[in-house]
Design an enzyme around this catalytic site. Sequence first.
Site, PDB file in Angstrom:
ATOM      1  N   PRO B 109      -2.720  -6.792  -0.454  1.00  0.00           N
ATOM      2  CA  PRO B 109      -2.136  -6.007  -1.556  1.00  0.00           C
ATOM      3  C   PRO B 109      -2.193  -4.510  -1.273  1.00  0.00           C
ATOM      4  O   PRO B 109      -3.197  -4.020  -0.776  1.00  0.00           O
ATOM      5  CB  PRO B 109      -3.017  -6.354  -2.761  1.00  0.00           C
ATOM      6  CG  PRO B 109      -3.687  -7.618  -2.391  1.00  0.00           C
ATOM      7  CD  PRO B 109      -3.819  -7.645  -0.900  1.00  0.00           C
ATOM      8  N   GLY B 111      -2.913  -0.871  -1.793  1.00  0.00           N
ATOM      9  CA  GLY B 111      -3.890  -0.179  -2.621  1.00  0.00           C
ATOM     10  C   GLY B 111      -5.097  -1.025  -2.944  1.00  0.00           C
ATOM     11  O   GLY B 111      -5.860  -0.728  -3.845  1.00  0.00           O
ATOM     12  N   CYS B 112      -5.261  -2.117  -2.187  1.00  0.00           N
ATOM     13  CA  CYS B 112      -6.407  -2.995  -2.436  1.00  0.00           C
ATOM     14  C   CYS B 112      -7.641  -2.351  -1.835  1.00  0.00           C
ATOM     15  O   CYS B 112      -7.703  -2.087  -0.646  1.00  0.00           O
ATOM     16  CB  CYS B 112      -6.158  -4.352  -1.800  1.00  0.00           C
ATOM     17  SG  CYS B 112      -7.350  -5.567  -2.319  1.00  0.00           S
ATOM     18  N   VAL B 113      -8.632  -2.074  -2.672  1.00  0.00           N
ATOM     19  CA  VAL B 113      -9.850  -1.415  -2.169  1.00  0.00           C
ATOM     20  C   VAL B 113     -11.045  -2.354  -2.196  1.00  0.00           C
ATOM     21  O   VAL B 113     -10.996  -3.393  -2.828  1.00  0.00           O
ATOM     22  CB  VAL B 113     -10.163  -0.139  -2.957  1.00  0.00           C
ATOM     23  CG1 VAL B 113      -9.272   0.996  -2.499  1.00  0.00           C
ATOM     24  CG2 VAL B 113      -9.984  -0.352  -4.458  1.00  0.00           C
TER      25      VAL B 113
END
Lengths: 135, 113, 101
Positions: B109, B111-113
Amino acid sequence: MSDVKKFLYVNRKAPHGTIYALESLEVVLIGAAFEQDVALAFLDDGVFQLVKGWDTSELGAKNFQPAYTALGDYDVQKVYVERESLEERGLSEDDLIEMTYEDEDDDFAEKSSIRIVSREEMAKIMADADVILSF
Amino acid sequence: MSAGYYEVNGKQVPHDEEGYITNLSDWSKELAEVIAKQENIDMTDEHWEVVNFLREYYDEYQIAPAIRVLVKAMKKKFGPEKGNNKYLYELFPYGPAKQACKIAGLPKPTGCV
Amino acid sequence: MALLHTVNKSPYERNTLESCLNHVQEGDTVLLIEDGVYAVIKGGRAADVLASVKGVKIAALSADLKARGITADKMIDGVEVVDYGGFVDLVTSNDKVQAWL
């Protein structure tokens, strides 16, 4: 909340000729995680990003247009499109994709995010932003 | 993990250094089971519900949703008992967006942090 | 000596098309590719300029038109739509290619 800033993403490039449009979209998607007040501006050739009906199959590239319609899920509720830029290019609001968001203050009613503004209004919107990110 | 291949029915399916498949069209239910096994997940109907939901979301929007967006969309479709962080983390302990997307054959995804 | 001119920039961002049209000669062909295809949209300022050019064939690449949602009904008349094969034909049927970048 005093730490919420008004972010304005300014899009001025056509979608396929350069990587700017896709990069801008990705930054908007990433930035959404930080829960700021986000608005998008489309002017000059940037208005071409929202012209509906892309078919990139012959180009051999991914069609990233559907992602714009997901921006409502990412709490993007303000999409400003400059009227003069549309008109110069033979375009009108009817040529644009639909972008919507659900208004939590109005029983989650689905509303259009797109607001057609004049060049003068666009200048004010820019002046009013805390942070401007240009693509 | 380094880049390599998943073995499915004697076929090799390439993946990147994080285990996401390289060609989204390589995905199959059998492959999903193979990836899930590697992630130490036993696929139940509830897992499949999330995986299928993600695939539908990707089909429509061409992006893998961020966790916040996934929760909101799940809530809308399946109600609050499934549309919440706790439920999704119980199914996919190492991050629903990351793990479920990997099993669903989607990119990581944005912006998956 | 017929020339094939390719234009790959949007006429609304750069003056590439304008510069090209100031240099074409009768019998030449102008092929719009990439963002250059935006010039053909009916009602746009660039389309008016394009329509006023005489004695020059105007063509546009179908893959680039499609990718940008520019369907036949949105285009001005007199533009020949070519595919990649047609692009190659234009290259071989002209003496030279001038790429306006």
